[in-house]
Motif scaffolding. Structure first.
Motif, PDB file in Angstrom:
ATOM      1  N   LEU A 160      38.395  71.435  40.901  1.00 39.83           N
ATOM      2  CA  LEU A 160      37.669  72.136  39.854  1.00 39.83           C
ATOM      3  C   LEU A 160      37.931  73.638  39.924  1.00 39.83           C
ATOM      4  O   LEU A 160      38.162  74.295  38.904  1.00 39.83           O
ATOM      5  CB  LEU A 160      36.168  71.853  39.960  1.00 39.83           C
ATOM      6  N   LEU A 161      37.934  74.192  41.131  1.00 39.19           N
ATOM      7  CA  LEU A 161      38.216  75.622  41.292  1.00 39.19           C
ATOM      8  C   LEU A 161      39.639  75.956  40.877  1.00 39.19           C
ATOM      9  O   LEU A 161      39.889  76.980  40.229  1.00 39.19           O
ATOM     10  CB  LEU A 161      37.974  76.055  42.737  1.00 39.19           C
ATOM     11  N   ILE A 162      40.583  75.107  41.243  1.00 39.45           N
ATOM     12  CA  ILE A 162      41.977  75.342  40.868  1.00 39.45           C
ATOM     13  C   ILE A 162      42.140  75.260  39.359  1.00 39.45           C
ATOM     14  O   ILE A 162      42.853  76.059  38.758  1.00 39.45           O
ATOM     15  CB  ILE A 162      42.910  74.360  41.604  1.00 39.45           C
ATOM     16  N   LYS A 163      41.437  74.316  38.731  1.00 36.09           N
ATOM     17  CA  LYS A 163      41.508  74.189  37.279  1.00 36.09           C
ATOM     18  C   LYS A 163      40.977  75.449  36.602  1.00 36.09           C
ATOM     19  O   LYS A 163      41.576  75.958  35.653  1.00 36.09           O
ATOM     20  CB  LYS A 163      40.713  72.961  36.829  1.00 36.09           C
ATOM     21  N   ARG A 164      39.868  75.982  37.102  1.00 35.98           N
ATOM     22  CA  ARG A 164      39.311  77.216  36.535  1.00 35.98           C
ATOM     23  C   ARG A 164      40.245  78.396  36.782  1.00 35.98           C
ATOM     24  O   ARG A 164      40.429  79.252  35.921  1.00 35.98           O
ATOM     25  CB  ARG A 164      37.942  77.502  37.131  1.00 35.98           C
ATOM     26  N   LEU A 165      40.811  78.461  37.980  1.00 37.03           N
ATOM     27  CA  LEU A 165      41.754  79.521  38.308  1.00 37.03           C
ATOM     28  C   LEU A 165      42.961  79.488  37.381  1.00 37.03           C
ATOM     29  O   LEU A 165      43.384  80.513  36.848  1.00 37.03           O
ATOM     30  CB  LEU A 165      42.204  79.395  39.761  1.00 37.03           C
ATOM     31  N   LEU A 166      43.499  78.301  37.154  1.00 38.52           N
ATOM     32  CA  LEU A 166      44.665  78.174  36.272  1.00 38.52           C
ATOM     33  C   LEU A 166      44.330  78.554  34.841  1.00 38.52           C
ATOM     34  O   LEU A 166      45.141  79.181  34.158  1.00 38.52           O
ATOM     35  CB  LEU A 166      45.213  76.749  36.340  1.00 38.52           C
ATOM     36  N   LYS A 167      43.146  78.211  34.393  1.00 39.72           N
ATOM     37  CA  LYS A 167      42.725  78.580  33.036  1.00 39.72           C
ATOM     38  C   LYS A 167      42.675  80.100  32.898  1.00 39.72           C
ATOM     39  O   LYS A 167      43.163  80.661  31.915  1.00 39.72           O
ATOM     40  CB  LYS A 167      41.360  77.974  32.729  1.00 39.72           C
ATOM     41  N   GLU A 168      42.113  80.780  33.905  1.00 32.62           N
ATOM     42  CA  GLU A 168      42.052  82.243  33.877  1.00 32.62           C
ATOM     43  C   GLU A 168      43.441  82.870  33.963  1.00 32.62           C
ATOM     44  O   GLU A 168      43.738  83.842  33.274  1.00 32.62           O
ATOM     45  CB  GLU A 168      41.170  82.759  35.019  1.00 32.62           C
ATOM     46  N   LEU A 169      44.290  82.304  34.815  1.00 31.18           N
ATOM     47  CA  LEU A 169      45.655  82.822  34.926  1.00 31.18           C
ATOM     48  C   LEU A 169      46.429  82.643  33.629  1.00 31.18           C
ATOM     49  O   LEU A 169      47.143  83.558  33.198  1.00 31.18           O
ATOM     50  CB  LEU A 169      46.393  82.131  36.074  1.00 31.18           C
ATOM     51  N   GLN A 170      46.319  81.486  33.003  1.00 33.68           N
ATOM     52  CA  GLN A 170      47.007  81.252  31.735  1.00 33.68           C
ATOM     53  C   GLN A 170      46.526  82.229  30.678  1.00 33.68           C
ATOM     54  O   GLN A 170      47.318  82.771  29.908  1.00 33.68           O
ATOM     55  CB  GLN A 170      46.801  79.811  31.282  1.00 33.68           C
ATOM     56  N   SER A 171      45.232  82.483  30.648  1.00 35.83           N
ATOM     57  CA  SER A 171      44.680  83.434  29.687  1.00 35.83           C
ATOM     58  C   SER A 171      45.199  84.843  29.954  1.00 35.83           C
ATOM     59  O   SER A 171      45.620  85.545  29.033  1.00 35.83           O
ATOM     60  CB  SER A 171      43.151  83.407  29.772  1.00 35.83           C
ATOM     61  N   SER A 172      45.206  85.253  31.209  1.00 34.41           N
ATOM     62  CA  SER A 172      45.683  86.591  31.568  1.00 34.41           C
ATOM     63  C   SER A 172      47.171  86.750  31.296  1.00 34.41           C
ATOM     64  O   SER A 172      47.623  87.789  30.795  1.00 34.41           O
ATOM     65  CB  SER A 172      45.396  86.884  33.042  1.00 34.41           C
ATOM     66  N   ILE A 173      47.938  85.732  31.629  1.00 32.64           N
ATOM     67  CA  ILE A 173      49.380  85.784  31.381  1.00 32.64           C
ATOM     68  C   ILE A 173      49.655  85.841  29.886  1.00 32.64           C
ATOM     69  O   ILE A 173      50.496  86.618  29.425  1.00 32.64           O
ATOM     70  CB  ILE A 173      50.086  84.586  32.045  1.00 32.64           C
ATOM     71  N   GLY A 174      48.948  85.043  29.108  1.00 33.45           N
ATOM     72  CA  GLY A 174      49.117  85.067  27.654  1.00 33.45           C
ATOM     73  C   GLY A 174      48.790  86.435  27.077  1.00 33.45           C
ATOM     74  O   GLY A 174      49.513  86.955  26.219  1.00 33.45           O
ATOM     75  N   PHE A 175      47.704  87.042  27.538  1.00 40.26           N
ATOM     76  CA  PHE A 175      47.321  88.375  27.071  1.00 40.26           C
ATOM     77  C   PHE A 175      48.397  89.394  27.424  1.00 40.26           C
ATOM     78  O   PHE A 175      48.789  90.217  26.602  1.00 40.26           O
ATOM     79  CB  PHE A 175      45.974  88.786  27.683  1.00 40.26           C
ATOM     80  N   TYR A 176      48.894  89.329  28.663  1.00 44.06           N
ATOM     81  CA  TYR A 176      49.948  90.244  29.099  1.00 44.06           C
ATOM     82  C   TYR A 176      51.194  90.089  28.238  1.00 44.06           C
ATOM     83  O   TYR A 176      51.788  91.079  27.799  1.00 44.06           O
ATOM     84  CB  TYR A 176      50.283  89.996  30.572  1.00 44.06           C
ATOM     85  N   GLU A 177      51.598  88.854  27.980  1.00 48.76           N
ATOM     86  CA  GLU A 177      52.816  88.615  27.195  1.00 48.76           C
ATOM     87  C   GLU A 177      52.672  89.113  25.770  1.00 48.76           C
ATOM     88  O   GLU A 177      53.619  89.668  25.205  1.00 48.76           O
ATOM     89  CB  GLU A 177      53.164  87.125  27.226  1.00 48.76           C
TER      90      GLU A 177
END
Length: 108
Positions: free
Chosen positions: A4-21
């Motif tokens: 569950l923690l990894i899933k939340r972490l990945l969701k935040e990372l995907q959001s941050s990476i998308g924003f950066y791109e």
């Protein structure tokens, strides 16, 4: 609780990476986790695989040698530890535009 923690972490990372791109127009092609303890080193590859991007593998010793930087034996062992790359990234100066590009923009 781990998945569950990894899933939340990945969701935040995907959001941050998308924003950066979107903001920079650059894509993220590799990931590097610099502050993981040895017991959590598996997390670097797990995150990279889940995001669908490669993990960045660094070998600083040949790079330092190519710039004629010799490390004493006491530091050569520590040069393989990637945890100091976070500090190095804070000290580095990143400039993708030519130095005169900022001057020409200010004149307009």
């Amino acid at each position: 609780m781990g998945p569950l923690l990894i899933k939340r972490l990945l969701k935040e990372l995907q959001s941050s990476i998308g924003f950066y791109e979107v903001q920079t127009g650059q894509s993220v092609g590799q990931v590097l986790c610099t502050q993981l303890s040895p017991k959590l080193a598996w997390l670097d590859a797990a995150i990279a695989n889940a995001l669908g991007i490669g993990g960045l593998r660094l070998d600083p010793v040949p790079w330092l040698a190519s710039r004629q930087i010799a490390l004493p034996d006491s530091l050569a062992r520590n040069a393989q530890d990637i945890r100091w790359f976070g500090l190095l990234s804070l000290m580095a100066h990143y400039n993708s535009a030519p130095a005169n590009a900022a001057v020409s923009e200010e004149k307009k």
